[in-house]
Scaffold this active site. Structure first.
Site, PDB file in Angstrom:
ATOM      1  CB  CYS A 123      45.124  37.505  44.146  1.00 37.03           C
ATOM      2  SG  CYS A 123      43.789  38.409  43.805  1.00 37.03           S
ATOM      3  CD  GLU A 174      38.100  45.080  48.373  1.00 36.30           C
ATOM      4  OE1 GLU A 174      37.471  46.300  48.348  1.00 36.30           O
ATOM      5  OE2 GLU A 174      38.364  44.709  49.540  1.00 36.30           O
ATOM      6  CE  LYS A 217      45.161  43.043  45.673  1.00 35.80           C
ATOM      7  NZ  LYS A 217      44.114  42.641  46.225  1.00 35.80           N
TER       8      LYS A 217
END
Ligand code: UDX
Ligand code: ADP
Length: 463
Positions: free
Chosen positions: A277, A162, A221
């Site tokens: 993140c 995501e 990612k």
């Protein structure tokens, strides 16, 4: 393969909004989000959708539309796994705080627990989708658990990272730059990939849906987050040089950003990046590189984190130095505690570390943030274990009104770029403060000239 039932394990910042948008855009698919945390599920089911546990612009409206129709929040994890054809794993993957890889590697214990639970419950073939950011080759570990402990049913593992950013989660989900789906290149793998492609194709143009092998998807990612964080550390490094040379980092950012090869985004100098993140993913990347003996690669990326830590520390040092080398018993007001505007998330927020430094210098910190609760701020500080819970309570005062927070303070520090801070009556704030009245703008959002004309001593980043 026609998908009619999806389940998502983990009702957090990723699982909640992503599933809400899938449910809104695919009324023919039943979407069930499950979590072990009963309170969290209760909050997602709050009759008033303004009280759902995650604040994201536009999210409450989507939940109001889909919830009870084809979007469900539940603690019945096993039932949801049993019924679903596709199971998303969206649980947290924090940095390990113990053992091998402590402070660097991703802690995969929650992921492993999910895999074991899926293996135990599944009686029909399932597609299992990694949604959480994971180290490269995690899919392999999940597959091994599923294949060796399952009931003999077939599992296809897909990686579908995501890329949403908090505060813009809903628009990012509705209009993604791309959707990335990694899977096996076997015929069964292709069927699984297509099934997930078709879910997204309900609202995303097929040109924007990329399919790759699993490892490329997992590594993409980590790479995307590392590149984004690197840009911020690069401009922050320049901000320090600007302060020494008389250049202005905003002007430098504008000048380089107009080079179409560089581009204007993610060049805003700040008190340092936060969020769940960037730091976690880079540490994870560093750990993976070291595991393969790639020490130069590891050191290269680690420098992004070192620069970010330096930027936070530099900000608190500047406050102390400017306030005549002592902040003991001085009231310093923080505007903002969240790691960025339009979110109530505080994970790795620079505010936590700056507050911790200043409390070490015996400052009294007052905070106003439009969305973050008192308990959250205190628990963020307690988590650092620098001092006792009671000492944190004594050092941090939380206000519901910005003007009250600023009254009688020696300095104001802007830690989050909330829009409302720019609209305040700064004349009124100035009058209520000790003089000289200092403003340390950790986000370069305030009008420096206007503040100086009022009488403030204004210190931005990189000028
Ligand atoms: C990030 C990635 O953008 C997203 O794609 C990924 O899925 C998760 O991690 P997020 O952490 O929500 O998203 O926020 P982001 O907007 O990337 O900001 C991260 C931090 O960098 C914030 O603290 C922000 O204030 C800071 N930042 C961002 C800057 O200091 N300067 C900038 O120019 C941009
Ligand atoms: P993210 O930002 O990645 O979404 P969060 O911490 O916000 O992370 O959310 C992860 C959620 O996953 C938490 O609400 C946690 O309770 C939930 N969770 C973790 N492990 C499990 C599990 N085995 N089963 C169900 N829910 C889980």
């Amino acid at each position: 393969m026609e998908i009619t039932k999806i389940c998502c394990i983990g009702a957090g910042y990723v699982g909640g909004p992503t599933m809400a948008v899938i449910a809104q855009k695919c009324p023919h698919i039943q979407v069930t989000v499950v979590d072990l945390n009963e309170q969290r599920i209760k909050d997602w089911n709050d009759p008033n959708t303004d009280n759902i546990p995650i604040y994201e612009p536009g999210l409450a409206e989507i939940v109001a539309e889909a919830r009870g129709r084809n979007l469900f929040f539940s603690t019945e994890v096993e039932k949801a796994i049993d019924e679903a054809q596709i199971i998303f794993i969206s649980v947290n993957t924090p940095t390990k705080t113990y053992g091998k890889g402590k402070g660097m590697a991703a802690d995969l214990k929650y992921i492993e627990l999910c895999a074991r639970q899926i293996a135990k419950v599944a009686k029909q073939n399932k597609i299992v989708v990694e949604k959480s950011t994971l180290p490269v080759r995690t899919a392999e570990a999940i597959k091994s658990i599923l294949d060796n402990t399952g009931n003999g049913v077939q599992f296809q593992i897909l990686s579908n990272p995501e890329f949403l950013a908090e505060g813009t989660a809903v628009t990012d989900l509705l209009n993604p730059d791309r959707i990335l789906i990694g899977g096996d290149t076997t015929p069964e793998g292709e069927i699984a990939i297509n099934a997930l492609v078709n879910v997204y194709a309900n609202w995303v143009n097929r040109d924007k849906i990329l399919t790759t092998n699993v490892w490329s998807s997992e590594l993409s990612k980590l790479t995307a987050n590392a590149f984004l964080a690197q840009r911020i550390s690069s401009i922050n490094a320049m901000s320090e040089l600007c302060e020494k040379t008389g250049a202005d980092v905003n002007e430098v950012a504008k000048a380089i950003g107009m080079d179409s090869r560089i581009g204007p985004k993610f060049l805003k100098a700040s008190v340092g990046f936060g969020g769940s993140c960037f730091q976690k993913d880079i540490l994870n990347l560093v750990y993976i590189a070291k595991t393969y003996g790639l020490n130069e690669v590891a050191d290269y990326w680690e420098q992004v984190i070192i620069m970010n830590d330096h930027q936070k520390r530099r900000f608190s040092n500047k406050i102390v130095q400017t306030l005549y080398n002592t902040v003991a018993d001085k009231k310093i007001t923080f505007l903002g505690w969240a790691f960025k505007k339009d979110t109530n998330d505080t994970r790795e927020s620079a505010a936590i570390y700056v507050a911790d430094d200043l409390i070490n210098e015996q400052a009294k910190i007052s905070v106003y943030d439009p969305k973050v609760s008192r308990n959250k701020m205190l628990s963020d500080l307690d988590y650092l274990e620098t001092r006792s819970v009671q000492e944190n309570i004594n050092s941090l005062t939380i206000f519901n009104d910005a003007y009250d927070a600023c009254k009688d303070s020696h300095a104001i520090a802007v830690l989050t770029e909330w829009d409302e801070f720019t609209t305040y009556d700064w004349q009124k704030i100035y009058q209520s403060m000790h003089k000289p009245a200092f403003v340390f703008d950790g986000r370069n959002i305030l009008d420096a000239k206007k503040l100086e004309s009022i009488g403030f001593v204004y210190k931005g980043i990189g000028s």
